[in-house]
Write a protein that holds these residues in place. Structure first.
Motif, PDB file in Angstrom:
ATOM      1  N   ASP A 188     -11.943 -25.083 -88.249  1.00  0.00           N
ATOM      2  CA  ASP A 188     -10.653 -25.732 -88.467  1.00  0.00           C
ATOM      3  C   ASP A 188     -10.669 -27.108 -87.802  1.00  0.00           C
ATOM      4  OD1 ASP A 188      -9.977 -25.441 -85.805  1.00  0.00           O
ATOM      5  OD2 ASP A 188      -8.655 -23.735 -86.138  1.00  0.00           O
ATOM      6  N   ILE A 189      -9.524 -27.806 -87.868  1.00  0.00           N
ATOM      7  CA  ILE A 189      -9.490 -29.200 -87.429  1.00  0.00           C
ATOM      8  C   ILE A 189      -9.827 -29.331 -85.945  1.00  0.00           C
ATOM      9  CG2 ILE A 189      -7.909 -31.161 -87.109  1.00  0.00           C
ATOM     10  CD1 ILE A 189      -6.673 -30.117 -89.855  1.00  0.00           C
ATOM     11  N   GLU A 190      -9.450 -28.325 -85.181  1.00  0.00           N
ATOM     12  CA  GLU A 190      -9.746 -28.366 -83.747  1.00  0.00           C
ATOM     13  C   GLU A 190     -11.258 -28.353 -83.491  1.00  0.00           C
ATOM     14  OE1 GLU A 190      -7.200 -25.694 -81.671  1.00  0.00           O
ATOM     15  OE2 GLU A 190      -7.347 -26.895 -79.860  1.00  0.00           O
ATOM     16  N   ASP A 191     -11.998 -27.578 -84.288  1.00  0.00           N
ATOM     17  CA  ASP A 191     -13.469 -27.580 -84.166  1.00  0.00           C
ATOM     18  C   ASP A 191     -14.016 -28.982 -84.416  1.00  0.00           C
ATOM     19  OD1 ASP A 191     -14.201 -24.747 -83.762  1.00  0.00           O
ATOM     20  OD2 ASP A 191     -13.281 -24.467 -85.717  1.00  0.00           O
ATOM     21  N   VAL A 192     -13.497 -29.622 -85.468  1.00  0.00           N
ATOM     22  CA  VAL A 192     -13.969 -30.958 -85.828  1.00  0.00           C
ATOM     23  C   VAL A 192     -13.641 -31.947 -84.712  1.00  0.00           C
ATOM     24  CG1 VAL A 192     -13.791 -32.833 -87.510  1.00  0.00           C
ATOM     25  CG2 VAL A 192     -13.621 -30.459 -88.267  1.00  0.00           C
ATOM     26  N   PHE A 193     -12.417 -31.856 -84.221  1.00  0.00           N
ATOM     27  CA  PHE A 193     -11.997 -32.757 -83.143  1.00  0.00           C
ATOM     28  C   PHE A 193     -12.918 -32.614 -81.932  1.00  0.00           C
ATOM     29  CE2 PHE A 193      -9.676 -34.460 -79.638  1.00  0.00           C
ATOM     30  CZ  PHE A 193      -8.913 -35.481 -80.182  1.00  0.00           C
ATOM     31  N   LYS A 251      -9.394 -44.850 -79.689  1.00  0.00           N
ATOM     32  CA  LYS A 251     -10.228 -45.068 -80.873  1.00  0.00           C
ATOM     33  C   LYS A 251      -9.988 -43.982 -81.915  1.00  0.00           C
ATOM     34  CE  LYS A 251     -14.272 -47.314 -78.919  1.00  0.00           C
ATOM     35  NZ  LYS A 251     -15.479 -46.932 -78.202  1.00  0.00           N
ATOM     36  N   ILE A 252     -10.137 -44.380 -83.184  1.00  0.00           N
ATOM     37  CA  ILE A 252     -10.012 -43.385 -84.246  1.00  0.00           C
ATOM     38  C   ILE A 252     -11.372 -42.745 -84.480  1.00  0.00           C
ATOM     39  CG2 ILE A 252      -9.646 -43.128 -86.734  1.00  0.00           C
ATOM     40  CD1 ILE A 252      -7.226 -44.889 -86.462  1.00  0.00           C
ATOM     41  N   LEU A 253     -11.389 -41.420 -84.434  1.00  0.00           N
ATOM     42  CA  LEU A 253     -12.643 -40.701 -84.608  1.00  0.00           C
ATOM     43  C   LEU A 253     -12.944 -40.472 -86.085  1.00  0.00           C
ATOM     44  CD1 LEU A 253     -12.037 -37.867 -81.944  1.00  0.00           C
ATOM     45  CD2 LEU A 253     -13.434 -39.902 -81.617  1.00  0.00           C
ATOM     46  N   GLU A 254     -11.881 -40.246 -86.871  1.00  0.00           N
ATOM     47  CA  GLU A 254     -12.072 -39.894 -88.280  1.00  0.00           C
ATOM     48  C   GLU A 254     -10.733 -39.997 -88.997  1.00  0.00           C
ATOM     49  OE1 GLU A 254     -15.337 -38.275 -89.624  1.00  0.00           O
ATOM     50  OE2 GLU A 254     -14.231 -39.343 -91.178  1.00  0.00           O
ATOM     51  N   ILE A 255     -10.802 -40.382 -90.281  1.00  0.00           N
ATOM     52  CA  ILE A 255      -9.584 -40.396 -91.111  1.00  0.00           C
ATOM     53  C   ILE A 255      -9.893 -39.700 -92.432  1.00  0.00           C
ATOM     54  CG2 ILE A 255      -7.973 -41.835 -92.455  1.00  0.00           C
ATOM     55  CD1 ILE A 255      -8.292 -44.016 -90.384  1.00  0.00           C
ATOM     56  N   GLU A 312      -8.223 -31.119 -95.426  1.00  0.00           N
ATOM     57  CA  GLU A 312      -9.243 -30.299 -96.115  1.00  0.00           C
ATOM     58  C   GLU A 312     -10.603 -30.980 -96.059  1.00  0.00           C
ATOM     59  OE1 GLU A 312      -6.527 -31.563 -97.990  1.00  0.00           O
ATOM     60  OE2 GLU A 312      -5.263 -29.926 -97.247  1.00  0.00           O
ATOM     61  N   ALA A 313     -10.598 -32.320 -96.267  1.00  0.00           N
ATOM     62  CA  ALA A 313     -11.867 -33.046 -96.300  1.00  0.00           C
ATOM     63  C   ALA A 313     -12.478 -33.149 -94.903  1.00  0.00           C
ATOM     64  CB  ALA A 313     -11.651 -34.438 -96.892  1.00  0.00           C
ATOM     65  N   ILE A 314     -11.635 -33.272 -93.906  1.00  0.00           N
ATOM     66  CA  ILE A 314     -12.152 -33.432 -92.540  1.00  0.00           C
ATOM     67  C   ILE A 314     -12.932 -32.203 -92.083  1.00  0.00           C
ATOM     68  CG2 ILE A 314     -11.247 -33.247 -90.169  1.00  0.00           C
ATOM     69  CD1 ILE A 314      -9.895 -35.858 -90.516  1.00  0.00           C
ATOM     70  N   VAL A 315     -12.430 -31.024 -92.388  1.00  0.00           N
ATOM     71  CA  VAL A 315     -13.157 -29.834 -91.924  1.00  0.00           C
ATOM     72  C   VAL A 315     -14.490 -29.663 -92.656  1.00  0.00           C
ATOM     73  CG1 VAL A 315     -11.181 -28.544 -91.044  1.00  0.00           C
ATOM     74  CG2 VAL A 315     -11.841 -28.262 -93.412  1.00  0.00           C
ATOM     75  N   LYS A 316     -14.565 -30.221 -93.865  1.00  0.00           N
ATOM     76  CA  LYS A 316     -15.827 -30.104 -94.607  1.00  0.00           C
ATOM     77  C   LYS A 316     -16.909 -31.005 -94.025  1.00  0.00           C
ATOM     78  CE  LYS A 316     -14.143 -28.445 -99.008  1.00  0.00           C
ATOM     79  NZ  LYS A 316     -13.103 -29.014 -99.856  1.00  0.00           N
ATOM     80  N   LYS A 317     -16.494 -31.997 -93.237  1.00  0.00           N
ATOM     81  CA  LYS A 317     -17.471 -32.944 -92.694  1.00  0.00           C
ATOM     82  C   LYS A 317     -18.231 -32.385 -91.496  1.00  0.00           C
ATOM     83  CE  LYS A 317     -15.245 -37.153 -94.260  1.00  0.00           C
ATOM     84  NZ  LYS A 317     -14.389 -38.271 -93.896  1.00  0.00           N
ATOM     85  N   LEU A 318     -17.785 -31.275 -90.965  1.00  0.00           N
ATOM     86  CA  LEU A 318     -18.448 -30.721 -89.781  1.00  0.00           C
ATOM     87  C   LEU A 318     -19.874 -30.291 -90.151  1.00  0.00           C
ATOM     88  CD1 LEU A 318     -17.607 -29.987 -86.788  1.00  0.00           C
ATOM     89  CD2 LEU A 318     -17.537 -27.641 -87.606  1.00  0.00           C
ATOM     90  N   PRO A 319     -20.882 -30.885 -89.498  1.00  0.00           N
ATOM     91  CA  PRO A 319     -22.259 -30.593 -89.905  1.00  0.00           C
ATOM     92  C   PRO A 319     -22.749 -29.213 -89.454  1.00  0.00           C
ATOM     93  CG  PRO A 319     -22.245 -32.137 -88.067  1.00  0.00           C
ATOM     94  CD  PRO A 319     -20.814 -31.877 -88.422  1.00  0.00           C
TER      95      PRO A 319
END
Lengths: 244, 301
Positions: free
Chosen positions: B290-295, B207-211, B215-222
């Motif tokens: 970073d992206i790993e945190d978001v993942f 499954k896709i978690l996020e697209i 830069e935008a993906i890391v900003k989505k981390l609440p």
């Protein structure tokens, strides 16, 4: 970490014909230390590791591993170390419990010891429900944790890990490192190679091999200071650049 | 002329490898599929390169349907599978010639496109592929995937098991290829490489978690992320996991990345707690995710 050295390498060398794969490497590793052994592909890491675990004869220099000589006491070394490679040595056609029993037998544990270890291991890894499933059907992350535990079955003084975390998700990779920290906390020495530079930061000390020689060896913190960079990735790039 | 994936699913016996995945890669984009082994990346690549037929959904590559126009796709795409497709007993030059001939072209005809990559291995062109180092095999495999001047390039984990120096060089080459109007879909388990893509899809368990853009993906981390340090890493991890307000605790380089369950977080309170656990040199500071945190945050759910 203790003061006692469990690996002492002095000028350890391996030549293949005219090619020197490992060129007089000298270093010590302490009991309970997490030692990162880094280098580019082809820098000589695997060859060096093979000599240290007693499956390849050095062509020069000397080394003591777990108190035994790499030239003359290779069998004793094998009994006192654990080894886990990227390609796990687990048998896919055996169950989790059967794999543990099999390796216990290989390491010469008694039936009673094997039974105790097996029960304890399955419990600590939380593998109770799948103890009788074939290993081949397990997710990669479970296989890695099991492979590490199997390499520790005979309570070795040192565990050698050759790129243990390739391909797993970031959470599983960290759970794996927590197992490493725990083992080191209980005075098992960890000798690990990895291509993940953030994992290099988890090590107490790190060596970097370039073209057969150890070009840098220190704590990650001091290496970063020495090269005036902010990450181990940059340290690595500085040292290993332009080497094929 | 990019890639369009609509509601693709694929199962092997009772294992669902890809579950209702949709995404779009724009022409000329460098797009990353980021996820661990078993996420479904390779299945998706095989569907898009017409080697496997999906159970459900449809997909277009370079304007062609993956089922109806499969022959056109095979002429228009380059595919570098995770396990190298090279012939071990052929030399570098023979491998490249072989792939050129299959596609009805020659090394000379498209030399311009592969020059940048191929030059680095050309001095060894008479060496057998089986005798090459990992980094050299990777460069040869890329040259072979490029020799027929594809419109879309599929690279399935091209840098797995490759050291950081070669990885960096490889990504620099991809950036230059992108300038030549090639759409690139690349998969990788290395989160640091994600930052080099124009857009990424984080994928796990089919499954896709996020697209979004990196830069935008890391900003989505609440959550706010804190770097926590203490001289004893194992002690620090154990103590933080026992802390009642801990939301997540992950080792991250020399620090632990920590998030708290509460809105109002007082770092002094945590510092005192850790010092009472006999931890030394404790420091706590806010850091950038970073992206790993978001993942990790997304895949916990």
């Amino acid at each position: 970490m203790k003061e006692e050295n469990v690996i002492i390498s002095k000028g350890l060398t391996k030549r293949f014909g005219g090619f020197t794969a490992v060129d007089a490497i000298t270093f010590e590793v302490k009991k309970g230390e997490i030692f990162g052994f880094l280098g580019a592909n082809g820098a000589g890491k695997t060859t060096a590791m093979k000599m240290l675990i007693g499956i390849s004869n050095p062509t020069g220099g000397e080394a003591m591993v777990a108190g035994f000589d790499v030239h003359t006491q290779q069998d004793a070394i094998k009994k006192n170390i654990g080894y886990m490679s990227q390609k796990f040595a687990l048998y896919d056609d055996l169950t989790v419990a059967e794999n543990i029993t099999f390796y216990g037998g290989i390491y010469g544990l008694s039936r009673k010891q094997i039974r105790e270890k097996r029960t304890k291991l399955i419990e600590t890894l939380g593998l109770g429900e799948i103890a009788h499933q074939l290993v081949g059907s397990l997710p990669l992350g479970w296989k890695q944790k099991l492979a590490f535990s199997v390499a520790m079955l005979h309570d070795p003084q040192i565990v050698f890990l050759d790129e243990p975390t390739g391909g797993v998700d970031p959470i599983t990779r960290r759970q794996f490192w927590e197992m490493i920290y725990k083992a080191a906390d209980e005075d098992t020495t960890i000798f690990v190679t990895t291509h993940y530079m953030d994992e290099a930061e988890y090590c107490h000390r790190v060596s970097i091999m370039v073209a057969g020689k150890i070009e840098a060896l220190d704590t990650p913190k001091k290496l970063k200071e020495q090269f005036e960079v902010s990450s181990m990735n940059d340290v690595f790039l500085r040292l290993a650049r332009n080497i094929e | 002329m990019g890639i369009l994936v609509e509601n693709i699913s694929k199962s092997y016996k009772n294992v669902a490898a890809v579950k209702d995945i949709s995404f779009e890669v724009k022409p000329g984009e460098l797009y990353g599929l980021i996820g661990p082994d078993g996420a479904g990346k390779t299945t998706l690549f095989r569907i898009l390169t017409t080697l496997l037929v999906a159970d459900k959904g449809q997909a277009k590559v370079a304007g062609y349907d993956v089922v109806q126009d499969y022959k056109n796709i095979r002429h228009s795409v380059g595919y570098m599978p995770g396990r190298f497709s090279l012939y071990q007993d052929l030399t570098i030059e023979e491998n490249l010639n072989f792939f050129a001939t299959i596609f009805g072209t020659s090394i000379e005809e498209n030399y311009d496109l592969i020059k940048d990559v191929y030059e680095q291995i050309e001095p060894f062109k008479n060496r057998r592929a089986g005798k090459l180092s990992g980094g050299m095999k990777q460069k040869l495999a890329l040259s072979c995937a490029l020799i027929h001047k594809p419109k879309v390039l599929f690279l399935d984990e091209p840098t797995t098991g490759v050291d950081p120096v070669s990885r960096k060089e490889f990504w620099e080459m991809l950036k230059r290829l992108q300038q030549k109007d090639i759409t690139i879909l690349v998969s990788t388990p290395y989160m640091d490489e994600a930052a080099l893509c124009d857009r990424i899809a984080l994928i796990q368990e089919g499954k896709i978690l996020e697209i979004d853009s990196p830069e935008a993906i890391v900003k989505k981390l609440p959550k706010k992320i804190y770097d926590i340090y203490a001289s004893n890493m194992y002690g620090l991890l154990t103590a933080l996991k026992d802390f009642e307000h801990a939301h997540s605790v992950f080792p991250f380089g020399e620090f632990v990345h920590y998030t708290d369950k509460r809105e109002g977080f007082d770092s002094n309170e945590l510092k005192i707690y850790l010092e009472n656990k006999n931890l030394q040199d404790v420091s706590i500071s806010l850091t950038e995710p970073d992206i790993e945190d978001v993942f990790m945050e997304l895949s916990r759910k």
